[in-house]
Design a protein around this motif. Structure first.
Motif, PDB file in Angstrom:
ATOM      1  N   GLN A  23      -0.859  -4.486   8.202  1.00  0.00           N
ATOM      2  CA  GLN A  23       0.263  -3.880   7.462  1.00  0.00           C
ATOM      3  C   GLN A  23       0.607  -4.707   6.234  1.00  0.00           C
ATOM      4  O   GLN A  23       0.825  -4.170   5.156  1.00  0.00           O
ATOM      5  CB  GLN A  23       1.489  -3.744   8.375  1.00  0.00           C
ATOM      6  CG  GLN A  23       1.338  -2.705   9.462  1.00  0.00           C
ATOM      7  CD  GLN A  23       2.434  -2.817  10.507  1.00  0.00           C
ATOM      8  OE1 GLN A  23       3.537  -3.260  10.235  1.00  0.00           O
ATOM      9  NE2 GLN A  23       2.107  -2.424  11.731  1.00  0.00           N
ATOM     10  N   VAL A  24       0.647  -6.024   6.407  1.00  0.00           N
ATOM     11  CA  VAL A  24       0.998  -6.888   5.272  1.00  0.00           C
ATOM     12  C   VAL A  24      -0.124  -6.879   4.233  1.00  0.00           C
ATOM     13  O   VAL A  24       0.161  -6.812   3.034  1.00  0.00           O
ATOM     14  CB  VAL A  24       1.305  -8.326   5.756  1.00  0.00           C
ATOM     15  CG1 VAL A  24       1.560  -9.245   4.564  1.00  0.00           C
ATOM     16  CG2 VAL A  24       2.493  -8.333   6.710  1.00  0.00           C
ATOM     17  N   GLU A  25      -1.364  -6.901   4.682  1.00  0.00           N
ATOM     18  CA  GLU A  25      -2.503  -6.853   3.741  1.00  0.00           C
ATOM     19  C   GLU A  25      -2.406  -5.669   2.802  1.00  0.00           C
ATOM     20  O   GLU A  25      -2.710  -5.794   1.616  1.00  0.00           O
ATOM     21  CB  GLU A  25      -3.821  -6.757   4.513  1.00  0.00           C
ATOM     22  CG  GLU A  25      -4.328  -8.054   5.059  1.00  0.00           C
ATOM     23  CD  GLU A  25      -5.662  -7.838   5.732  1.00  0.00           C
ATOM     24  OE1 GLU A  25      -6.699  -8.093   5.068  1.00  0.00           O
ATOM     25  OE2 GLU A  25      -5.672  -7.409   6.891  1.00  0.00           O
ATOM     26  N   ARG A  26      -1.977  -4.533   3.311  1.00  0.00           N
ATOM     27  CA  ARG A  26      -1.872  -3.326   2.479  1.00  0.00           C
ATOM     28  C   ARG A  26      -0.842  -3.506   1.372  1.00  0.00           C
ATOM     29  O   ARG A  26      -0.931  -2.868   0.322  1.00  0.00           O
ATOM     30  CB  ARG A  26      -1.525  -2.133   3.335  1.00  0.00           C
ATOM     31  CG  ARG A  26      -2.688  -1.644   4.194  1.00  0.00           C
ATOM     32  CD  ARG A  26      -2.431  -0.286   4.811  1.00  0.00           C
ATOM     33  NE  ARG A  26      -1.354  -0.264   5.770  1.00  0.00           N
ATOM     34  CZ  ARG A  26      -1.473  -0.498   7.077  1.00  0.00           C
ATOM     35  NH1 ARG A  26      -2.650  -0.817   7.582  1.00  0.00           N
ATOM     36  NH2 ARG A  26      -0.431  -0.406   7.865  1.00  0.00           N
ATOM     37  N   ILE A  61       9.792  -4.948   3.985  1.00  0.00           N
ATOM     38  CA  ILE A  61       8.801  -4.194   4.720  1.00  0.00           C
ATOM     39  C   ILE A  61       8.945  -4.580   6.182  1.00  0.00           C
ATOM     40  O   ILE A  61       8.908  -5.779   6.521  1.00  0.00           O
ATOM     41  CB  ILE A  61       7.379  -4.503   4.214  1.00  0.00           C
ATOM     42  CG1 ILE A  61       7.256  -4.054   2.765  1.00  0.00           C
ATOM     43  CG2 ILE A  61       6.323  -3.854   5.100  1.00  0.00           C
ATOM     44  CD1 ILE A  61       6.077  -4.638   2.053  1.00  0.00           C
ATOM     45  N   LEU A  62       9.136  -3.603   7.032  1.00  0.00           N
ATOM     46  CA  LEU A  62       9.215  -3.836   8.469  1.00  0.00           C
ATOM     47  C   LEU A  62       7.795  -3.847   9.018  1.00  0.00           C
ATOM     48  O   LEU A  62       7.052  -2.880   8.833  1.00  0.00           O
ATOM     49  CB  LEU A  62      10.045  -2.747   9.142  1.00  0.00           C
ATOM     50  CG  LEU A  62      10.260  -2.907  10.642  1.00  0.00           C
ATOM     51  CD1 LEU A  62      11.120  -4.136  10.933  1.00  0.00           C
ATOM     52  CD2 LEU A  62      10.921  -1.657  11.219  1.00  0.00           C
ATOM     53  N   VAL A  63       7.399  -4.951   9.645  1.00  0.00           N
ATOM     54  CA  VAL A  63       6.075  -5.044  10.250  1.00  0.00           C
ATOM     55  C   VAL A  63       6.232  -4.991  11.760  1.00  0.00           C
ATOM     56  O   VAL A  63       7.143  -5.596  12.319  1.00  0.00           O
ATOM     57  CB  VAL A  63       5.297  -6.294   9.795  1.00  0.00           C
ATOM     58  CG1 VAL A  63       4.959  -6.212   8.325  1.00  0.00           C
ATOM     59  CG2 VAL A  63       6.070  -7.563  10.061  1.00  0.00           C
ATOM     60  N   SER A  64       5.340  -4.237  12.389  1.00  0.00           N
ATOM     61  CA  SER A  64       5.469  -4.038  13.826  1.00  0.00           C
ATOM     62  C   SER A  64       4.099  -3.999  14.478  1.00  0.00           C
ATOM     63  O   SER A  64       3.071  -3.967  13.796  1.00  0.00           O
ATOM     64  CB  SER A  64       6.227  -2.738  14.099  1.00  0.00           C
ATOM     65  OG  SER A  64       5.529  -1.643  13.539  1.00  0.00           O
ATOM     66  N   GLY A  65       4.116  -3.977  15.799  1.00  0.00           N
ATOM     67  CA  GLY A  65       2.880  -3.880  16.566  1.00  0.00           C
ATOM     68  C   GLY A  65       2.330  -5.239  16.947  1.00  0.00           C
ATOM     69  O   GLY A  65       2.986  -6.276  16.806  1.00  0.00           O
ATOM     70  N   GLU A  66       1.117  -5.202  17.434  1.00  0.00           N
ATOM     71  CA  GLU A  66       0.424  -6.424  17.844  1.00  0.00           C
ATOM     72  C   GLU A  66       0.088  -7.263  16.604  1.00  0.00           C
ATOM     73  O   GLU A  66       0.083  -6.746  15.488  1.00  0.00           O
ATOM     74  CB  GLU A  66      -0.858  -6.062  18.612  1.00  0.00           C
ATOM     75  CG  GLU A  66      -0.599  -5.326  19.906  1.00  0.00           C
ATOM     76  CD  GLU A  66       0.264  -6.125  20.875  1.00  0.00           C
ATOM     77  OE1 GLU A  66       0.047  -7.344  21.024  1.00  0.00           O
ATOM     78  OE2 GLU A  66       1.186  -5.524  21.451  1.00  0.00           O
ATOM     79  N   PRO A  67      -0.220  -8.558  16.801  1.00  0.00           N
ATOM     80  CA  PRO A  67      -0.489  -9.425  15.646  1.00  0.00           C
ATOM     81  C   PRO A  67      -1.512  -8.871  14.653  1.00  0.00           C
ATOM     82  O   PRO A  67      -1.298  -8.952  13.446  1.00  0.00           O
ATOM     83  CB  PRO A  67      -0.971 -10.738  16.287  1.00  0.00           C
ATOM     84  CG  PRO A  67      -0.243 -10.768  17.594  1.00  0.00           C
ATOM     85  CD  PRO A  67      -0.212  -9.335  18.064  1.00  0.00           C
ATOM     86  N   GLY A  68      -2.600  -8.318  15.125  1.00  0.00           N
ATOM     87  CA  GLY A  68      -3.607  -7.762  14.214  1.00  0.00           C
ATOM     88  C   GLY A  68      -3.082  -6.595  13.402  1.00  0.00           C
ATOM     89  O   GLY A  68      -3.402  -6.461  12.214  1.00  0.00           O
ATOM     90  N   HIS A  74      -5.580 -16.234   6.939  1.00  0.00           N
ATOM     91  CA  HIS A  74      -6.326 -15.132   6.330  1.00  0.00           C
ATOM     92  C   HIS A  74      -6.480 -15.317   4.826  1.00  0.00           C
ATOM     93  O   HIS A  74      -7.565 -15.059   4.267  1.00  0.00           O
ATOM     94  CB  HIS A  74      -5.612 -13.812   6.629  1.00  0.00           C
ATOM     95  CG  HIS A  74      -6.283 -12.620   6.040  1.00  0.00           C
ATOM     96  ND1 HIS A  74      -7.419 -12.056   6.589  1.00  0.00           N
ATOM     97  CD2 HIS A  74      -6.010 -11.896   4.934  1.00  0.00           C
ATOM     98  CE1 HIS A  74      -7.794 -11.038   5.855  1.00  0.00           C
ATOM     99  NE2 HIS A  74      -6.959 -10.905   4.842  1.00  0.00           N
ATOM    100  N   TYR A  75      -5.418 -15.752   4.161  1.00  0.00           N
ATOM    101  CA  TYR A  75      -5.453 -15.914   2.703  1.00  0.00           C
ATOM    102  C   TYR A  75      -5.782 -17.343   2.271  1.00  0.00           C
ATOM    103  O   TYR A  75      -5.722 -17.656   1.084  1.00  0.00           O
ATOM    104  CB  TYR A  75      -4.121 -15.462   2.091  1.00  0.00           C
ATOM    105  CG  TYR A  75      -3.964 -13.962   2.133  1.00  0.00           C
ATOM    106  CD1 TYR A  75      -4.641 -13.150   1.224  1.00  0.00           C
ATOM    107  CD2 TYR A  75      -3.178 -13.353   3.098  1.00  0.00           C
ATOM    108  CE1 TYR A  75      -4.518 -11.768   1.263  1.00  0.00           C
ATOM    109  CE2 TYR A  75      -3.047 -11.972   3.151  1.00  0.00           C
ATOM    110  CZ  TYR A  75      -3.723 -11.186   2.233  1.00  0.00           C
ATOM    111  OH  TYR A  75      -3.607  -9.821   2.297  1.00  0.00           O
ATOM    112  N   GLN A  76      -6.118 -18.192   3.210  1.00  0.00           N
ATOM    113  CA  GLN A  76      -6.499 -19.579   2.947  1.00  0.00           C
ATOM    114  C   GLN A  76      -5.469 -20.292   2.075  1.00  0.00           C
ATOM    115  O   GLN A  76      -5.782 -20.835   1.005  1.00  0.00           O
ATOM    116  CB  GLN A  76      -7.889 -19.649   2.346  1.00  0.00           C
ATOM    117  CG  GLN A  76      -8.943 -19.077   3.265  1.00  0.00           C
ATOM    118  CD  GLN A  76     -10.330 -19.134   2.686  1.00  0.00           C
ATOM    119  OE1 GLN A  76     -10.530 -19.213   1.477  1.00  0.00           O
ATOM    120  NE2 GLN A  76     -11.322 -19.104   3.561  1.00  0.00           N
TER     121      GLN A  76
END
Length: 173
Positions: A168-171, A156-163, A29-31
């Motif tokens: 979440q991380v993008e934010r 930061i806890l990231v959860s859910g499906e890959p998308g 995503h961030y190349q």
């Protein structure tokens, strides 16, 4: 013009929690680049699970690969695990963390600009020769969260499906 040093993003979590998937997606995503978990390669090449005496080698190789990638990364470098995770696994499987590994984990943790922890909310999948199981993953996840709290490392806890995880991380970036 890219910065002299990319922001290092540590991606931590138990086995089968989506660290590699997230790291690869973020890099695409961030190349930029991501540093795969050296432990997987170690197990594949050696044909065995690591022993206590392998832990420092695994963590220091992981860290060395980060350094090489940092010279070529643009803006961000996504790190699929860090020496801190190796120390946690060492404590779990071998009952202790040897001094060189403890020093490596402590001395470089401040190098990460952001720490992400992948939630154990996706289906657990066995990982070849790796010895972990779903029950151990729960224990490792608890040990990780306790260690982050003890070291006062924000995450930061990231959860859910890959998308969802990517969003979440993008934010935060």
């Amino acid at each position: 013009m890219r910065p002299a040093t990319p922001l290092r993003i540590a991606i931590l979590g138990a086995a089968s929690s989506g660290k590699s998937t997230l790291a690869a997606a973020l890099a695409e995503h961030y190349q930029t680049l991501w540093v795969p978990e050296y432990l997987r390669e170690f197990v594949d090449v050696q044909g065995r699970v690591p022993r206590s005496e392998d832990q420092f080698h695994i963590a220091s190789t992981q860290r060395a690969r980060e350094e090489l990638a940092a010279a070529r990364a643009s803006k961000y470098l996504f790190c699929d695990t860090t020496p801190l995770m190796t120390a946690i696994y060492s404590r779990h499987y071998f009952g202790a963390v040897d001094a060189p590994l403890a020093a490596l984990a402590a001395s470089h943790q401040q190098d990460y600009d952001l720490t992400l922890v992948t939630a154990a909310d996706i289906p657990w999948v066995a990982d070849g020769l790796m010895r972990e199981c779903e029950t151990v993953s729960v224990t490792i996840n608890r040990m990780l969260l306790d260690e982050l709290a003890a070291r006062a490392i924000p995450y930061i806890l990231v959860s859910g499906e890959p998308g969802e995880r990517l969003s979440q991380v993008e934010r935060h970036l």
